[in-house]
Design a protein around this motif. Structure first.
Motif, PDB file in Angstrom:
ATOM      1  N   LEU A 152       1.371  -1.195  -0.054  1.00  0.00           N
ATOM      2  CA  LEU A 152      -0.273   0.123  -0.101  1.00  0.00           C
ATOM      3  C   LEU A 152       1.062   0.635  -0.161  1.00  0.00           C
ATOM      4  N   GLU A 153       2.339   1.446   1.014  1.00  0.00           N
ATOM      5  CA  GLU A 153       3.278   2.495   0.669  1.00  0.00           C
ATOM      6  C   GLU A 153       3.853   2.596  -0.374  1.00  0.00           C
ATOM      7  N   ARG A 154       3.810   1.579  -1.210  1.00  0.00           N
ATOM      8  CA  ARG A 154       4.790   1.746  -3.208  1.00  0.00           C
ATOM      9  C   ARG A 154       2.835   2.491  -3.833  1.00  0.00           C
ATOM     10  N   SER A 155       1.957   1.780  -3.613  1.00  0.00           N
ATOM     11  CA  SER A 155       0.782   1.831  -4.256  1.00  0.00           C
ATOM     12  C   SER A 155       0.563   3.618  -3.736  1.00  0.00           C
ATOM     13  N   GLU A 156       0.895   4.248  -2.860  1.00  0.00           N
ATOM     14  CA  GLU A 156       0.431   5.949  -3.114  1.00  0.00           C
ATOM     15  C   GLU A 156       1.436   6.763  -3.337  1.00  0.00           C
ATOM     16  N   LYS A 157       2.558   5.925  -3.281  1.00  0.00           N
ATOM     17  CA  LYS A 157       4.106   6.299  -3.819  1.00  0.00           C
ATOM     18  C   LYS A 157       3.892   6.910  -5.405  1.00  0.00           C
ATOM     19  N   MET A 158       3.402   5.767  -5.789  1.00  0.00           N
ATOM     20  CA  MET A 158       3.078   5.829  -7.072  1.00  0.00           C
ATOM     21  C   MET A 158       1.948   6.658  -7.934  1.00  0.00           C
ATOM     22  N   GLY A 159       1.080   6.999  -7.204  1.00  0.00           N
ATOM     23  CA  GLY A 159      -0.121   7.218  -7.082  1.00  0.00           C
ATOM     24  C   GLY A 159      -1.236   6.565  -7.716  1.00  0.00           C
ATOM     25  N   GLU A 160      -1.210   4.360  -7.939  1.00  0.00           N
ATOM     26  CA  GLU A 160      -1.573   3.549  -8.744  1.00  0.00           C
ATOM     27  C   GLU A 160      -1.829   3.244  -6.948  1.00  0.00           C
ATOM     28  N   PRO A 161      -3.292   2.765  -7.777  1.00  0.00           N
ATOM     29  CA  PRO A 161      -3.879   1.630  -7.160  1.00  0.00           C
ATOM     30  C   PRO A 161      -3.578  -0.207  -7.485  1.00  0.00           C
ATOM     31  N   LEU A 162      -3.824  -1.063  -5.645  1.00  0.00           N
ATOM     32  CA  LEU A 162      -3.397  -1.978  -6.314  1.00  0.00           C
ATOM     33  C   LEU A 162      -4.556  -3.525  -7.007  1.00  0.00           C
ATOM     34  N   ASN A 163      -3.637  -4.468  -7.584  1.00  0.00           N
ATOM     35  CA  ASN A 163      -4.972  -5.733  -8.228  1.00  0.00           C
ATOM     36  C   ASN A 163      -4.875  -5.623  -6.284  1.00  0.00           C
ATOM     37  N   LEU A 164      -6.245  -6.292  -6.577  1.00  0.00           N
ATOM     38  CA  LEU A 164      -7.407  -6.739  -5.133  1.00  0.00           C
ATOM     39  C   LEU A 164      -6.901  -7.789  -4.392  1.00  0.00           C
ATOM     40  N   LEU A 165      -6.341  -9.107  -5.800  1.00  0.00           N
ATOM     41  CA  LEU A 165      -4.837  -9.810  -5.833  1.00  0.00           C
ATOM     42  C   LEU A 165      -4.102  -9.737  -5.050  1.00  0.00           C
ATOM     43  N   GLU A 166      -3.437  -8.979  -5.865  1.00  0.00           N
ATOM     44  CA  GLU A 166      -1.804  -8.861  -5.147  1.00  0.00           C
ATOM     45  C   GLU A 166      -1.240  -8.895  -3.302  1.00  0.00           C
ATOM     46  N   PRO A 167      -2.182  -8.929  -2.475  1.00  0.00           N
ATOM     47  CA  PRO A 167      -1.544  -8.375  -1.759  1.00  0.00           C
ATOM     48  C   PRO A 167      -2.188 -10.236  -0.777  1.00  0.00           C
ATOM     49  N   LEU A 168      -3.079 -11.038  -0.900  1.00  0.00           N
ATOM     50  CA  LEU A 168      -2.612 -12.125  -1.133  1.00  0.00           C
ATOM     51  C   LEU A 168      -2.062 -13.390  -1.842  1.00  0.00           C
ATOM     52  N   ILE A 169      -1.937 -12.763  -3.079  1.00  0.00           N
ATOM     53  CA  ILE A 169      -0.233 -13.198  -3.368  1.00  0.00           C
ATOM     54  C   ILE A 169       0.363 -13.622  -2.343  1.00  0.00           C
ATOM     55  N   ALA A 170       1.287 -12.469  -2.449  1.00  0.00           N
ATOM     56  CA  ALA A 170       1.261 -11.865  -1.461  1.00  0.00           C
ATOM     57  C   ALA A 170       1.749 -12.754  -0.097  1.00  0.00           C
ATOM     58  N   VAL A 171       0.658 -12.930   0.618  1.00  0.00           N
ATOM     59  CA  VAL A 171      -0.062 -13.668   2.337  1.00  0.00           C
ATOM     60  C   VAL A 171       0.957 -14.806   1.631  1.00  0.00           C
ATOM     61  N   GLY A 172       0.790 -15.707   0.611  1.00  0.00           N
ATOM     62  CA  GLY A 172       0.566 -17.253   0.183  1.00  0.00           C
ATOM     63  C   GLY A 172       2.073 -17.168  -0.753  1.00  0.00           C
ATOM     64  N   ASN A 173       2.766 -16.664  -0.251  1.00  0.00           N
ATOM     65  CA  ASN A 173       4.013 -16.549  -1.156  1.00  0.00           C
ATOM     66  C   ASN A 173       5.255 -15.830  -0.152  1.00  0.00           C
ATOM     67  N   SER A 174       4.379 -15.717   0.901  1.00  0.00           N
ATOM     68  CA  SER A 174       5.725 -14.875   1.805  1.00  0.00           C
ATOM     69  C   SER A 174       6.880 -16.294   2.724  1.00  0.00           C
ATOM     70  N   GLY A 175       8.054 -16.558   2.429  1.00  0.00           N
ATOM     71  CA  GLY A 175       8.708 -17.372   3.451  1.00  0.00           C
ATOM     72  C   GLY A 175       8.128 -17.251   4.514  1.00  0.00           C
ATOM     73  N   MET A 176       8.393 -16.164   5.376  1.00  0.00           N
ATOM     74  CA  MET A 176       7.776 -16.137   6.691  1.00  0.00           C
ATOM     75  C   MET A 176       6.253 -16.366   6.526  1.00  0.00           C
ATOM     76  N   LEU A 177       5.541 -15.711   6.016  1.00  0.00           N
ATOM     77  CA  LEU A 177       3.937 -15.892   6.288  1.00  0.00           C
ATOM     78  C   LEU A 177       4.080 -17.535   5.880  1.00  0.00           C
ATOM     79  N   THR A 178       4.045 -18.404   5.321  1.00  0.00           N
ATOM     80  CA  THR A 178       3.774 -19.654   5.083  1.00  0.00           C
ATOM     81  C   THR A 178       4.472 -20.767   6.166  1.00  0.00           C
ATOM     82  N   LEU A 179       5.385 -19.995   7.127  1.00  0.00           N
ATOM     83  CA  LEU A 179       5.785 -20.597   8.559  1.00  0.00           C
ATOM     84  C   LEU A 179       4.638 -19.780   9.242  1.00  0.00           C
ATOM     85  N   ILE A 180       4.285 -18.742   9.329  1.00  0.00           N
ATOM     86  CA  ILE A 180       3.357 -18.423  10.484  1.00  0.00           C
ATOM     87  C   ILE A 180       1.919 -19.017  10.066  1.00  0.00           C
TER      88      ILE A 180
END
Length: 291
Positions: A46-74
Motif C-alpha cells: 500500500l505504501e508503494r501504491s500511494e507513492k506511485m499514485g497507482e492502485p493495487l490489484n485486489l489479488l496482489e496482497p493475497l498472492i503476497a501472503v501465500g508466497n511469503s517465506g515468513m507467512l508460509t511458516l506462520i
C-alpha cells in the motif's frame, strides 16, 4: 467396510466438529493473525501504491501472503495451534464415535479437517481483502505498482516489498492463476499436516502428532531457506508458487503439476493409513481432551 459407510453420519460428525471449532475462543487468533499479515505484507504494498499514485490489484496482497517465506511458516503453525486437539475427543465426540462407527467417525474427522482448512484460509483472505475494497481494482492483470515500481525507484529495487510479489510470479502467470494456485497449494499443505495429526491422534499420540507436523514445517522452512533440491521433499516448497519458476524464462524450476501430484499422493497415502488404523479405534480407550 463399504457397507458401514453412511454419508449422513459422516456429515453429522463433520458439521458438529466444525461448529464447535468455529465457536472456540481460540479463534480470536485469526483476527490477531490478520493484523500481523496486514502490517507485514499488505502495508508495504500500500505504501508503494500511494507513492506511485497507482492502485493495487485486489489479488496482489493475497498472492503476497501465500508466497511469503515468513507467512508460509506462520500460517501453518497458527492453524496447527487452532487444531491442536484434533481429532477432538470430548464427551460428544466419543458419543459420535460409539453411535456412528469407527469409519464414519474417522471420515467425518477428515471432512471436518478439509472444512476447517478451507474456513481458515477463506477467513484470512476475506479479512485482508476487506481492508482493500476501496483502494484496489480487480482484473486479470498485474498493477503498475508490482510491474514498474522498481524501475521508477531503483534505489528501492530488490527490497523487502519487491520480494512480496516477485518477478517469478508476475512474469510467468496472471493474477487469477497465481491466486488460485496459491490458495490451492496452501490448502493442500494444511490438509497434509492435519492428516498427520489425525494419524497420531487416533493412536492416542496427539502430542507426538503435533511435534511431527511442526517438525515437517520446520524442516521445510530450513531446506527452502537454503534453496536446496531437498526442499521439494517437503510441503512448504511445493506450496509456494513462485519457487516453481525462474524470473524471466518460461522453463519451470519445478512444474506446478508435480506439486499437485506430490500433494495428491501424500494425501491419499495418509488417508489410507488413517483408514487402515481405524480398526483399532475404541470409544472406551480413546484419549479424551478438554472441552
Amino acid at each position: 467396510m463399504a457397507g458401514k459407510i453412511s454419508l449422513r453420519k459422516i456429515w453429522a460428525v463433520a458439521r458438529t466438529e466444525w461448529l464447535k471449532w468455529v465457536c472456540n475462543p481460540r479463534m480470536i487468533i485469526i483476527p490477531v493473525l490478520t493484523v500481523f499479515i496486514y502490517s507485514y505484507a499488505i502495508t508495504p504494498l500500500l505504501e508503494r501504491s500511494e507513492k506511485m499514485g497507482e492502485p493495487l490489484n485486489l489479488l496482489e496482497p493475497l498472492i503476497a501472503v501465500g508466497n511469503s517465506g515468513m507467512l508460509t511458516l506462520i500460517i501453518p503453525l497458527v492453524f496447527l495451534t487452532l487444531m491442536s486437539d484434533f481429532p477432538k475427543t470430548d464427551g460428544s465426540s466419543l458419543f459420535f464415535l460409539s453411535r456412528t462407527g469407527r469409519y464414519n467417525w474417522l471420515l467425518g474427522q477428515i471432512l471436518f479437517g478439509l472444512m476447517s482448512a478451507l474456513t481458515f484460509l477463506a477467513a484470512i483472505y476475506v479479512i485482508c481483502t476487506a481492508f482493500l475494497m476501496n483502494r484496489a481494482f480487480l482484473a486479470d492483470g498485474w498493477s503498475m505498482v508490482v510491474k514498474r515500481y522498481d524501475l521508477l525507484f531503483p534505489a528501492e529495487a530488490g527490497g523487502f516489498a519487491s520480494e512480496l510479489v516477485p518477478p517469478n510470479l508476475y512474469n510467468q502467470m496472471t493474477p487469477f492463476s497465481a491466486s488460485i494456485q496459491t490458495f490451492a497449494l496452501l490448502f493442500c499443505y494444511l490438509v497434509t499436516v492435519l492428516l498427520i495429526m489425525l494419524l497420531f491422534g487416533q493412536k492416542k499420540r496427539r502430542a507426538v502428532g503435533f511435534l511431527a507436523a511442526s517438525g515437517i514445517i520446520g524442516f521445510g522452512v530450513l531446506f527452502t531457506s537454503i534453496k536446496t533440491a531437498a526442499m521439494w521433499a517437503f510441503p512448504m516448497a511445493n506450496a509456494i508458487v513462485w519457487l516453481h519458476f525462474t524470473e524471466l524464462y518460461r522453463d519451470a524450476v519445478m512444474p506446478t503439476e508435480y506439486s499437485y501430484i506430490y500433494f495428491g499422493v501424500i494425501i491419499v497415502l495418509l488417508i489410507a493409513a488413517n483408514l487402515l488404523g481405524a480398526g483399532g479405534i475404541n470409544a472406551a480407550t480413546m484419549e479424551e481432551t478438554e472441552g
